[in-house]
Design a protein around this motif. Structure first.
Motif, PDB file in Angstrom:
ATOM      1  N   UNK A 149       0.824  -1.208   0.000  1.00 25.59           N
ATOM      2  CA  UNK A 149       0.000   0.000   0.000  1.00 25.59           C
ATOM      3  C   UNK A 149       0.864   1.266   0.000  1.00 25.59           C
ATOM      4  N   UNK A 150       0.215   2.378  -0.308  1.00 21.13           N
ATOM      5  CA  UNK A 150       0.914   3.660  -0.330  1.00 21.13           C
ATOM      6  C   UNK A 150       0.373   4.551  -1.427  1.00 21.13           C
ATOM      7  N   UNK A 151       0.922   5.759  -1.525  1.00 18.67           N
ATOM      8  CA  UNK A 151       0.421   6.724  -2.499  1.00 18.67           C
ATOM      9  C   UNK A 151       0.697   6.306  -3.937  1.00 18.67           C
ATOM     10  N   UNK A 152       1.764   5.555  -4.143  1.00 18.25           N
ATOM     11  CA  UNK A 152       2.032   5.091  -5.512  1.00 18.25           C
ATOM     12  C   UNK A 152       0.908   4.169  -5.985  1.00 18.25           C
ATOM     13  N   UNK A 153       0.454   3.266  -5.076  1.00 17.35           N
ATOM     14  CA  UNK A 153      -0.657   2.380  -5.435  1.00 17.35           C
ATOM     15  C   UNK A 153      -1.942   3.172  -5.621  1.00 17.35           C
ATOM     16  N   UNK A 154      -2.197   4.138  -4.754  1.00 15.67           N
ATOM     17  CA  UNK A 154      -3.434   4.922  -4.842  1.00 15.67           C
ATOM     18  C   UNK A 154      -3.508   5.703  -6.151  1.00 15.67           C
ATOM     19  N   UNK A 155      -2.409   6.389  -6.493  1.00 13.91           N
ATOM     20  CA  UNK A 155      -2.416   7.180  -7.727  1.00 13.91           C
ATOM     21  C   UNK A 155      -2.557   6.282  -8.953  1.00 13.91           C
ATOM     22  N   UNK A 156      -1.865   5.145  -8.950  1.00 14.26           N
ATOM     23  CA  UNK A 156      -1.958   4.222 -10.076  1.00 14.26           C
ATOM     24  C   UNK A 156      -3.391   3.690 -10.221  1.00 14.26           C
ATOM     25  N   UNK A 157      -4.036   3.363  -9.096  1.00  7.33           N
ATOM     26  CA  UNK A 157      -5.411   2.839  -9.139  1.00  7.33           C
ATOM     27  C   UNK A 157      -6.385   3.902  -9.628  1.00  7.33           C
ATOM     28  N   UNK A 158      -6.249   5.132  -9.137  1.00  6.35           N
ATOM     29  CA  UNK A 158      -7.148   6.221  -9.556  1.00  6.35           C
ATOM     30  C   UNK A 158      -7.030   6.473 -11.053  1.00  6.35           C
ATOM     31  N   UNK A 159      -5.785   6.569 -11.542  1.00  5.68           N
ATOM     32  CA  UNK A 159      -5.569   6.829 -12.973  1.00  5.68           C
ATOM     33  C   UNK A 159      -6.104   5.668 -13.818  1.00  5.68           C
ATOM     34  N   UNK A 160      -5.837   4.433 -13.365  1.00  9.64           N
ATOM     35  CA  UNK A 160      -6.265   3.257 -14.134  1.00  9.64           C
ATOM     36  C   UNK A 160      -7.781   3.172 -14.219  1.00  9.64           C
ATOM     37  N   UNK A 161      -8.462   3.302 -13.074  1.00 11.04           N
ATOM     38  CA  UNK A 161      -9.919   3.164 -13.054  1.00 11.04           C
ATOM     39  C   UNK A 161     -10.603   4.317 -13.787  1.00 11.04           C
ATOM     40  N   UNK A 162     -10.074   5.533 -13.640  1.00 16.46           N
ATOM     41  CA  UNK A 162     -10.655   6.679 -14.347  1.00 16.46           C
ATOM     42  C   UNK A 162     -10.492   6.531 -15.851  1.00 16.46           C
ATOM     43  N   UNK A 163      -9.309   6.097 -16.289  1.00 15.05           N
ATOM     44  CA  UNK A 163      -9.087   5.879 -17.723  1.00 15.05           C
ATOM     45  C   UNK A 163      -9.990   4.772 -18.251  1.00 15.05           C
ATOM     46  N   UNK A 164     -10.198   3.727 -17.448  1.00 13.08           N
ATOM     47  CA  UNK A 164     -11.086   2.644 -17.868  1.00 13.08           C
ATOM     48  C   UNK A 164     -12.513   3.117 -18.054  1.00 13.08           C
ATOM     49  N   UNK A 165     -13.012   3.930 -17.134  1.00 14.65           N
ATOM     50  CA  UNK A 165     -14.373   4.465 -17.259  1.00 14.65           C
ATOM     51  C   UNK A 165     -14.498   5.387 -18.466  1.00 14.65           C
ATOM     52  N   UNK A 166     -13.475   6.230 -18.684  1.00 15.47           N
ATOM     53  CA  UNK A 166     -13.499   7.118 -19.857  1.00 15.47           C
ATOM     54  C   UNK A 166     -13.519   6.312 -21.148  1.00 15.47           C
ATOM     55  N   UNK A 167     -12.772   5.207 -21.174  1.00 18.29           N
ATOM     56  CA  UNK A 167     -12.746   4.365 -22.380  1.00 18.29           C
ATOM     57  C   UNK A 167     -14.108   3.693 -22.604  1.00 18.29           C
ATOM     58  N   UNK A 168     -14.746   3.213 -21.513  1.00 16.14           N
ATOM     59  CA  UNK A 168     -16.074   2.611 -21.653  1.00 16.14           C
ATOM     60  C   UNK A 168     -17.075   3.650 -22.156  1.00 16.14           C
ATOM     61  N   UNK A 169     -16.977   4.874 -21.631  1.00  6.14           N
ATOM     62  CA  UNK A 169     -17.867   5.945 -22.080  1.00  6.14           C
ATOM     63  C   UNK A 169     -17.688   6.195 -23.576  1.00  6.14           C
ATOM     64  N   UNK A 170     -16.447   6.195 -24.039  1.00  9.00           N
ATOM     65  CA  UNK A 170     -16.166   6.380 -25.472  1.00  9.00           C
ATOM     66  C   UNK A 170     -16.730   5.214 -26.278  1.00  9.00           C
ATOM     67  N   UNK A 171     -16.556   3.973 -25.765  1.00  5.25           N
ATOM     68  CA  UNK A 171     -17.104   2.810 -26.452  1.00  5.25           C
ATOM     69  C   UNK A 171     -18.626   2.940 -26.608  1.00  5.25           C
ATOM     70  N   UNK A 172     -19.295   3.333 -25.536  1.00  9.10           N
ATOM     71  CA  UNK A 172     -20.753   3.471 -25.583  1.00  9.10           C
ATOM     72  C   UNK A 172     -21.203   4.510 -26.595  1.00  9.10           C
ATOM     73  N   UNK A 173     -20.510   5.642 -26.634  1.00  8.92           N
ATOM     74  CA  UNK A 173     -20.881   6.689 -27.589  1.00  8.92           C
ATOM     75  C   UNK A 173     -20.619   6.252 -29.023  1.00  8.92           C
ATOM     76  N   UNK A 174     -19.539   5.508 -29.234  1.00 14.78           N
ATOM     77  CA  UNK A 174     -19.257   5.007 -30.580  1.00 14.78           C
ATOM     78  C   UNK A 174     -20.319   4.006 -31.031  1.00 14.78           C
ATOM     79  N   UNK A 175     -20.760   3.138 -30.127  1.00 12.14           N
ATOM     80  CA  UNK A 175     -21.802   2.165 -30.471  1.00 12.14           C
ATOM     81  C   UNK A 175     -23.124   2.854 -30.776  1.00 12.14           C
ATOM     82  N   UNK A 176     -23.435   3.903 -30.019  1.00  6.57           N
ATOM     83  CA  UNK A 176     -24.678   4.645 -30.274  1.00  6.57           C
ATOM     84  C   UNK A 176     -24.648   5.308 -31.637  1.00  6.57           C
ATOM     85  N   UNK A 177     -23.484   5.855 -32.006  1.00  7.91           N
ATOM     86  CA  UNK A 177     -23.364   6.603 -33.259  1.00  7.91           C
ATOM     87  C   UNK A 177     -23.190   5.701 -34.473  1.00  7.91           C
TER      88      UNK A 177
END
Length: 437
Positions: A149-177
């Motif tokens: 544990x530590x800030x390195x793990x926290x920052x890596x997890x935040x960046x990873x999960x946020x990027x994953x959600x942004x990518x899913x959002x992009x996937x959804x918009x592409x499928x709609x269009x």
């Protein structure tokens, strides 16, 4: 049915859209199995087995099991849905956003942009909470879920999960269009139906071991068919208010009298009420996983699925949110004013205030019927397990079933519209599926 599928691939544009949608869903499912760095997956899986029936279990259902595996798509599409609901509610409260919503396509694009910003903000907040929570989790033998544990793990997890959600959002918009159906809804749909193969395998194991009788399985399958048919029937149900337009003269053009109708659906709120109700009721059970206090543990146990107190609060919250969300999304006064401006009226009802009151009274009765219908579908799993003592190998009913059937209807309706506009037979012969929107 085979001919209908063949018709799909005879139309190049429709074939391209269907294949594109399937390809994007495949990418989403691959991402659900890519783990977030720095986590002991075995210890995490043991922790999630203990968290059944909590808010974590609800989020895991919408993420298609990605949260349980803590993959890069662990947050799923829930931040985007939450952001969309927040801005939909703010449309009623904040005059500036309400003004944007009435500016046509440009205003809707601006609100969509704000929704994306809200999604990223919520993802950062939720990712921070998950990262901190993971550091305090332990497996059955006391081993840490996060070895370092530590800030390195926290920052890596935040960046990873946020990027994953942004990518899913992009996937959804592409499928709609560029695909078929609503992309965001299809992503949730994929996360729900992906559990079907494991449910079939578990059913076979229970039958072989004698824990589930063949008669009980036939009864459940018949009940499933009846419930799905009832959901399709109610979701398509609507009250059509007749609207008459008098003869009008605009410039040199004369418009003859016309008759139309205003459709009011039985279930105007969709699946939002059970989602909100589940989130509120499961919150104590989620908190109890982190607080080892006997009183909190006892209260959380009373609010777990299958308990009579859980069902009472669940139905009460569903009824409340059905009325609340319908009132937010449908304003009878505005609709009545728009009808009056275009020279329309409901036969026997004066335009303006009386029309608004008439629509409000009808909507109140329809919402009550819709709330009872949603409540019955959502408490069905508890009734099957608690009332009939059935040992079900899968979760049947509730929000997941409403979403799966609703998204299926919408997708079939869009495929049918593509086929019919090109003079092909519909996807289902003799049936015309109307989407929810």
């Amino acid at each position: 049915m085979l001919e209908a599928f063949q018709n799909i691939f005879r139309i190049p544009e429709l074939k391209k859209r269907v294949l594109f949608t399937l390809g994007m869903l495949a990418v989403y499912r691959v991402g659900c199995h890519i783990p977030t760095p720095g986590i002991d997956s075995i210890a995490l899986s043991h922790f999630f087995k203990q968290a059944q029936g909590t808010l974590l279990g609800l989020f895991d259902m919408f993420s298609g099991g990605a949260l349980e595996r803590m993959s890069v798509f662990a947050l799923g599409i829930m931040p985007y849905i939450s952001s969309s609901i927040i801005f939909q509610l703010l449309t009623v409260v904040v005059p500036a956003i309400e003004k944007l919503s009435k500016e046509g396509e440009a205003g809707r694009k601006k609100i969509t942009q704000y929704t994306r910003y809200g999604t990223i903000l919520l993802s950062v907040v939720q990712g921070s909470g998950i990262a901190i929570g993971l550091e305090s989790m332990r497996g059955p033998a006391g081993e840490l879920v996060v070895p370092t544990p530590g800030w390195s793990f926290r920052l890596m997890t935040i960046i990873t999960l946020t990027a994953g959600t942004a990518f899913i959002m992009w996937l959804g918009e592409q499928m709609t269009e560029r695909g078929i159906g609503n992309g965001i809804s299809l992503i949730i749909f994929a996360g729900i139906v992906v559990r079907i193969p494991s449910a079939i395998a578990n059913t076979g194991k229970l039958i072989n071991s004698g824990n589930l009788s063949l008669f009980a399985l036939i009864f459940v399958l018949a009940l499933m068919a009846a419930v799905i048919a009832a959901i399709v029937f109610v979701e398509r149900g609507q009250r059509r208010l007749p609207i008459h337009y008098a003869k009008r003269v605009t410039g040199l053009k004369t418009f003859s009298p016309q008759t139309s109708h205003l459709p009011l659906k039985v279930n105007m709120a969709g699946v939002i009420p059970p989602i909100f109700a589940s989130s509120i009721i499961m919150f104590p059970a989620t908190v109890a996983n982190f607080i080892n206090v006997p009183a909190v543990q006892q209260f959380a146990k009373m609010l777990t699925p299958g308990n009579w107190l859980y069902n009472v609060f669940y139905v009460a919250f569903i009824v409340f949110f059905c009325y609340f969300y319908t009132a937010v999304t449908f304003n009878p006064a505005d609709v009545a004013e728009n009808i009056k401006k275009h020279g329309g009226y409901i036969p026997g009802i004066r335009p303006g205030k009386e029309t608004s009151e008439y629509m409000d009274s009808i909507l109140t009765r329809l919402t009550f019927a819709g709330a009872i219908y949603i409540s019955l579908v959502c408490v069905l799993p508890s009734l099957l397990v608690g009332g009939f003592k059935l040992n079900l190998p899968f979760y049947f009913g509730g929000t997941s079933l409403l979403i799966a059937v609703g998204v299926g209807m919408d997708t079939v309706a869009q495929i049918e519209s593509h086929l019919i506009t090109r003079n092909y037979e519909g996807f289902l012969k003799g049936v015309r599926i109307r989407g929810r929107r």
